[in-house]
Design a protein around this motif. Structure first.
Motif, PDB file in Angstrom:
ATOM      1  N   MET A 104      10.999   5.328  12.723  1.00 19.62           N
ATOM      2  CA  MET A 104      11.689   6.137  11.950  1.00 19.62           C
ATOM      3  C   MET A 104      12.358   7.495  12.645  1.00 19.62           C
ATOM      4  SD  MET A 104       8.692   6.991  11.422  1.00 19.62           S
ATOM      5  CE  MET A 104       7.763   8.747  11.076  1.00 19.62           C
TER       6      MET A 104
ATOM      7  N   ARG B 161      -3.228  -5.152  -6.693  1.00 23.90           N
ATOM      8  CA  ARG B 161      -2.629  -4.056  -6.393  1.00 23.90           C
ATOM      9  C   ARG B 161      -0.966  -4.547  -6.333  1.00 23.90           C
ATOM     10  NH1 ARG B 161      -3.494  -0.917  -0.815  1.00 23.90           N
ATOM     11  NH2 ARG B 161      -4.846   0.352  -2.328  1.00 23.90           N
TER      12      ARG B 161
ATOM     13  N   TYR C  70      13.434   8.099   6.777  1.00 24.76           N
ATOM     14  CA  TYR C  70      13.111   6.446   6.340  1.00 24.76           C
ATOM     15  C   TYR C  70      13.931   6.096   5.472  1.00 24.76           C
ATOM     16  CZ  TYR C  70       7.958   7.678   7.071  1.00 24.76           C
ATOM     17  OH  TYR C  70       6.740   8.070   7.683  1.00 24.76           O
TER      18      TYR C  70
ATOM     19  N   GLY D 247       0.969  -1.198   0.001  1.00 25.78           N
ATOM     20  CA  GLY D 247       0.002   0.017   0.039  1.00 25.78           C
ATOM     21  C   GLY D 247       0.930   1.339   0.053  1.00 25.78           C
ATOM     22  N   MET D 248       0.554   2.297   0.739  1.00 24.18           N
ATOM     23  CA  MET D 248       1.030   3.552   0.763  1.00 24.18           C
ATOM     24  C   MET D 248       2.597   3.379   1.087  1.00 24.18           C
ATOM     25  SD  MET D 248      -1.094   6.596   1.952  1.00 24.18           S
ATOM     26  CE  MET D 248      -1.924   5.861   3.387  1.00 24.18           C
ATOM     27  N   ILE D 249       2.859   2.935   2.096  1.00 23.93           N
ATOM     28  CA  ILE D 249       4.489   2.830   2.702  1.00 23.93           C
ATOM     29  C   ILE D 249       4.946   1.731   2.174  1.00 23.93           C
ATOM     30  CG2 ILE D 249       4.128   1.515   4.860  1.00 23.93           C
ATOM     31  CD1 ILE D 249       6.006   3.882   6.017  1.00 23.93           C
TER      32      ILE D 249
ATOM     33  N   ASP E  52       0.417  -9.229  -1.464  1.00 24.45           N
ATOM     34  CA  ASP E  52      -0.581  -8.153  -1.059  1.00 24.45           C
ATOM     35  C   ASP E  52      -1.921  -9.201  -0.919  1.00 24.45           C
ATOM     36  OD1 ASP E  52      -0.768  -5.021  -0.640  1.00 24.45           O
ATOM     37  OD2 ASP E  52      -2.619  -6.160  -0.888  1.00 24.45           O
ATOM     38  N   VAL E  53      -2.797  -8.867   0.017  1.00 25.65           N
ATOM     39  CA  VAL E  53      -4.117  -9.631  -0.188  1.00 25.65           C
ATOM     40  C   VAL E  53      -4.802  -9.035  -1.148  1.00 25.65           C
ATOM     41  CG1 VAL E  53      -4.430 -10.229   2.135  1.00 25.65           C
ATOM     42  CG2 VAL E  53      -4.969  -8.070   1.881  1.00 25.65           C
TER      43      VAL E  53
ATOM     44  N   SER F  87       2.232  -4.523   5.817  1.00 22.29           N
ATOM     45  CA  SER F  87       0.703  -4.567   5.804  1.00 22.29           C
ATOM     46  C   SER F  87       0.159  -4.165   7.175  1.00 22.29           C
ATOM     47  CB  SER F  87       0.634  -6.119   5.674  1.00 22.29           C
ATOM     48  OG  SER F  87       1.282  -6.800   6.836  1.00 22.29           O
ATOM     49  N   TRP F  88      -1.076  -4.168   7.356  1.00 19.83           N
ATOM     50  CA  TRP F  88      -1.971  -3.462   8.112  1.00 19.83           C
ATOM     51  C   TRP F  88      -1.376  -3.863   9.527  1.00 19.83           C
ATOM     52  CZ3 TRP F  88      -6.655  -4.812   5.117  1.00 19.83           C
ATOM     53  CH2 TRP F  88      -6.795  -3.854   3.944  1.00 19.83           C
TER      54      TRP F  88
ATOM     55  N   HIS G  99       0.661  -7.948  11.290  1.00 20.46           N
ATOM     56  CA  HIS G  99       2.236  -7.865  11.481  1.00 20.46           C
ATOM     57  C   HIS G  99       2.824  -9.049  12.303  1.00 20.46           C
ATOM     58  CE1 HIS G  99       2.743  -3.211  10.967  1.00 20.46           C
ATOM     59  NE2 HIS G  99       2.381  -3.936  10.072  1.00 20.46           N
TER      60      HIS G  99
ATOM     61  N   TYR H  22       3.415 -12.319  10.284  1.00 23.37           N
ATOM     62  CA  TYR H  22       4.522 -12.024   9.275  1.00 23.37           C
ATOM     63  C   TYR H  22       5.772 -12.405   9.965  1.00 23.37           C
ATOM     64  CZ  TYR H  22       0.901 -11.794   5.835  1.00 23.37           C
ATOM     65  OH  TYR H  22      -0.087 -11.907   5.011  1.00 23.37           O
TER      66      TYR H  22
ATOM     67  N   GLU I 264       7.252  -2.491  10.043  1.00 22.35           N
ATOM     68  CA  GLU I 264       6.755  -1.136  10.249  1.00 22.35           C
ATOM     69  C   GLU I 264       6.105  -1.214  11.533  1.00 22.35           C
ATOM     70  OE1 GLU I 264       6.819   1.703   9.721  1.00 22.35           O
ATOM     71  OE2 GLU I 264       8.109   1.814   8.066  1.00 22.35           O
ATOM     72  N   LYS I 265       5.832   0.171  12.024  1.00 25.49           N
ATOM     73  CA  LYS I 265       5.131  -0.130  13.343  1.00 25.49           C
ATOM     74  C   LYS I 265       3.649  -0.253  13.192  1.00 25.49           C
ATOM     75  CE  LYS I 265       3.110   3.546  13.086  1.00 25.49           C
ATOM     76  NZ  LYS I 265       1.893   3.744  12.178  1.00 25.49           N
TER      77      LYS I 265
ATOM     78  N   ASP J  28      -1.660   3.371  16.298  1.00 25.82           N
ATOM     79  CA  ASP J  28      -0.815   3.385  14.952  1.00 25.82           C
ATOM     80  C   ASP J  28      -0.544   4.870  14.860  1.00 25.82           C
ATOM     81  OD1 ASP J  28      -0.924   1.980  12.187  1.00 25.82           O
ATOM     82  OD2 ASP J  28      -1.590   4.140  11.502  1.00 25.82           O
TER      83      ASP J  28
HETATM   84  P1  NAI Z   1      -2.210   0.910   3.442  1.00 26.03           P
HETATM   85  O1  NAI Z   1      -3.388   0.521   3.609  1.00 26.03           O
HETATM   86  O2  NAI Z   1      -2.092   1.909   2.216  1.00 26.03           O
HETATM   87  O3  NAI Z   1      -1.378  -0.327   2.861  1.00 26.03           O
HETATM   88  C1  NAI Z   1      -1.576  -1.520   3.454  1.00 26.03           C
HETATM   89  C2  NAI Z   1      -1.258  -2.810   2.339  1.00 26.03           C
HETATM   90  O4  NAI Z   1      -1.140  -4.062   3.119  1.00 26.03           O
HETATM   91  C3  NAI Z   1      -2.524  -2.784   1.733  1.00 26.03           C
HETATM   92  O5  NAI Z   1      -2.305  -2.787   0.320  1.00 26.03           O
HETATM   93  C4  NAI Z   1      -3.305  -3.938   2.081  1.00 26.03           C
HETATM   94  O6  NAI Z   1      -4.093  -4.710   0.998  1.00 26.03           O
HETATM   95  C5  NAI Z   1      -2.202  -4.904   2.414  1.00 26.03           C
HETATM   96  N1  NAI Z   1      -2.496  -5.937   3.484  1.00 26.03           N
HETATM   97  C6  NAI Z   1      -3.205  -6.045   4.451  1.00 26.03           C
HETATM   98  N2  NAI Z   1      -3.533  -7.107   4.945  1.00 26.03           N
HETATM   99  C7  NAI Z   1      -2.706  -8.020   4.403  1.00 26.03           C
HETATM  100  C8  NAI Z   1      -2.010  -9.155   4.725  1.00 26.03           C
HETATM  101  N3  NAI Z   1      -2.618  -9.981   5.724  1.00 26.03           N
HETATM  102  N4  NAI Z   1      -1.041  -9.849   3.710  1.00 26.03           N
HETATM  103  C9  NAI Z   1      -0.492  -8.919   2.887  1.00 26.03           C
HETATM  104  N5  NAI Z   1      -0.967  -7.824   2.804  1.00 26.03           N
HETATM  105  C10 NAI Z   1      -1.812  -7.199   3.438  1.00 26.03           C
HETATM  106  O7  NAI Z   1      -1.579   1.196   4.552  1.00 26.03           O
HETATM  107  P2  NAI Z   1      -0.031   1.975   5.004  1.00 26.03           P
HETATM  108  O8  NAI Z   1      -0.248   3.675   5.304  1.00 26.03           O
HETATM  109  O9  NAI Z   1       0.985   1.586   3.888  1.00 26.03           O
HETATM  110  O10 NAI Z   1       0.278   1.270   6.106  1.00 26.03           O
HETATM  111  C11 NAI Z   1       0.789  -0.017   6.497  1.00 26.03           C
HETATM  112  C12 NAI Z   1       1.592  -0.224   7.622  1.00 26.03           C
HETATM  113  O11 NAI Z   1       2.761   0.723   7.712  1.00 26.03           O
HETATM  114  C13 NAI Z   1       0.761  -0.032   8.907  1.00 26.03           C
HETATM  115  O12 NAI Z   1       1.394  -0.907  10.006  1.00 26.03           O
HETATM  116  C14 NAI Z   1       1.207   1.615   9.328  1.00 26.03           C
HETATM  117  O13 NAI Z   1       1.114   1.761  10.703  1.00 26.03           O
HETATM  118  C15 NAI Z   1       2.437   1.743   8.692  1.00 26.03           C
HETATM  119  N6  NAI Z   1       3.013   3.146   8.335  1.00 26.03           N
HETATM  120  C16 NAI Z   1       3.960   3.596   9.031  1.00 26.03           C
HETATM  121  C17 NAI Z   1       4.286   4.952   8.789  1.00 26.03           C
HETATM  122  C18 NAI Z   1       5.627   5.371   9.635  1.00 26.03           C
HETATM  123  O14 NAI Z   1       5.622   6.533   9.656  1.00 26.03           O
HETATM  124  N7  NAI Z   1       6.384   4.730  10.109  1.00 26.03           N
HETATM  125  C19 NAI Z   1       3.563   5.704   7.951  1.00 26.03           C
HETATM  126  C20 NAI Z   1       2.420   5.099   7.318  1.00 26.03           C
HETATM  127  C21 NAI Z   1       2.309   3.536   7.590  1.00 26.03           C
END
Ligand code: NAI
Ligand code: ISE
Length: 340
Positions: free
Chosen positions: A125, A40, A279, A11-13, A35-36, A73-74, A78, A81, A95-96, A171
């Motif tokens: 980070m 994507r 990062y 996803g995003m990160i 990815d689930v 992932s979400w 975590h 995995y 990731e946190k 989060d």
């Molecule tokens: P997002 O929703 O954009 O991406 C998450 C991705 O994981 C999605 O593509 C989703 O389909 C996939 N996913 C969900 N469950 C899954 C599974 N069981 N197996 C495989 N893929 C799976 O979320 P985002 O923002 O990328 O966040 C992801 C993680 O990164 C979270 O833990 C969030 O807290 C962390 N994060 C950390 C940041 C930081 O500042 N260090 C910034 C943004 C996110």
């Protein structure tokens, strides 16, 4: 050696980390993703030459061509995995949050301890951010004296629909729950959570904003404002008030423009912009440690500690009470010096 990384959750990160792993950092390549959401995963893979798409995270971890695993992932996924990575004996950057409950984090501590050496690094980070590092150095300097108070603000312009009130704590504020321990070299001993009037811009199911009040074992008091629909930008603030002075994060680097009788500068749009260099540094540090066969950065214990405090804050939010927090036994693996 080039470290071959598999990424779980694109996803995003996940995508942002793939960009830095493939275009910014040295000694690393991305060889697999999953990815689930298979569409994507396929889309992201199309932009990374030679990358393999796996149907599940477990398949990716077991792939012999994957040396190390990046979990993006979400949060609630975590644990599965990270445990699978440890079972396979592969370094894991998670990731946190490390996991979203105390019990899940304990299972990770137990698994890594049984393995006998560190494999896990958690993506806190901010510890790599130049401004936070300068703040920590200022706090450690005897000139200011003992820290008494910390004022933090964690402001997001908006959050996605799947964002829940619990996530404001486990989060979003989880970054402060980690950075305060690191800044003060102290543990958090109690928490309260207060709710002002709701922000009318927030989704109906969200408690927003929140004020978290933390007491440290050493006697400091910390307040954390968490606002996740503030609109104007992504704004991270932290000021430490000590016995003989204060130290605070400066406003973000950039330019101040004076024009038409006014002055101003830009606020970052999101975490990607605000912490871009942090990062880069944290992941390069991870890659270098994997190459050297060692471990670095925030440990699974740090991930556990932040989640235990988050659990306490969630209880405080539910009950309105002051909740005492105790980390319990620290396994010997985590009593050794941490490098960052
Ligand atoms: P997002 O929703 O954009 O991406 C998450 C991705 O994981 C999605 O593509 C989703 O389909 C996939 N996913 C969900 N469950 C899954 C599974 N069981 N197996 C495989 N893929 C799976 O979320 P985002 O923002 O990328 O966040 C992801 C993680 O990164 C979270 O833990 C969030 O807290 C962390 N994060 C950390 C940041 C930081 O500042 N260090 C910034 C943004 C996110
Ligand atoms: C996101 O997951 C992050 O970690 C960002 O740093 C944080 O500001 C945001 O609130 C979280 O949702």
């Amino acid at each position: 050696m080039t470290v071959r990384v598999g990424v779980i959750g694109v996803g995003m990160i996940g995508q942002d980390h793939i960009r830095r792993l493939t275009r910014v950092l040295a000694g690393v390549e991305v060889v697999a993703v999953t990815d689930v959401d298979p569409a994507r995963a396929a889309d992201v893979a199309a932009g990374v030459p030679g990358v393999k798409v796996h149907g599940t995270g477990k398949d990716l971890i077991d792939d012999g061509a994957v040396d190390a695993v990046l979990v993006t992932s979400w949060g609630p996924t975590h644990e599965e995995y990270v445990l699978a990575g440890i079972a396979a004996g592969k370094p894991v950057f998670c990731e946190k949050p490390l996991a979203t409950t105390r019990a899940a984090c304990r299972r990770i501590l137990d698994a890594e301890s049984a393995f006998g050496r560190r494999l896990v690094m958690v993506g806190f980070m901010r510890r790599y951010d130049a401004s936070y590092r300068a703040l920590k150095a200022a706090v450690a300097d005897d000139v200011l004296g003992a820290p008494l108070l910390v004022h933090c603000a964690h402001r997001n312009p908006s959050v996605p629909d799947i964002y829940s009130s619990d996530m404001a704590i486990n989060d979003t504020a989880v970054h402060e729950l980690d950075i305060v321990r690191w800044l003060l070299d102290d543990e958090i001993a109690a928490a309260r959570v207060l709710q002002p009037r709701r922000n009318s811009r927030a989704a109906a199911h969200l408690v927003d904003p929140l004020v978290i009040l933390l007491e440290t074992a050493g006697g400091a008091l910390v307040d954390v404002e968490v606002s996740v629909n503030i609109g104007y930008g992504y704004d991270i603030r932290c000021e430490v008030v000590a016995e003989g002075g204060t130290a605070a994060l400066a406003d973000n680097p950039g330019v101040i423009v004076r024009s038409g009788g006014r002055w101003g500068g830009a606020v970052p749009v999101d975490w990607r912009e605000r912490f871009i260099r942090a990062y880069d540094s944290e992941l390069q540090d991870w890659v270098d440690a994997v190459t050297a066969g060692s471990a670095t950065g925030p440990t699974a214990w740090d991930g556990y500690a932040a989640t235990v405090v988050a659990d306490g804050c969630l209880e405080a939010l539910r009950t309105g009470e002051r909740v005492p927090i105790s980390l319990g036994d620290r396994p010997s693996l985590y009593t050794r010096a941490v490098t960052s």
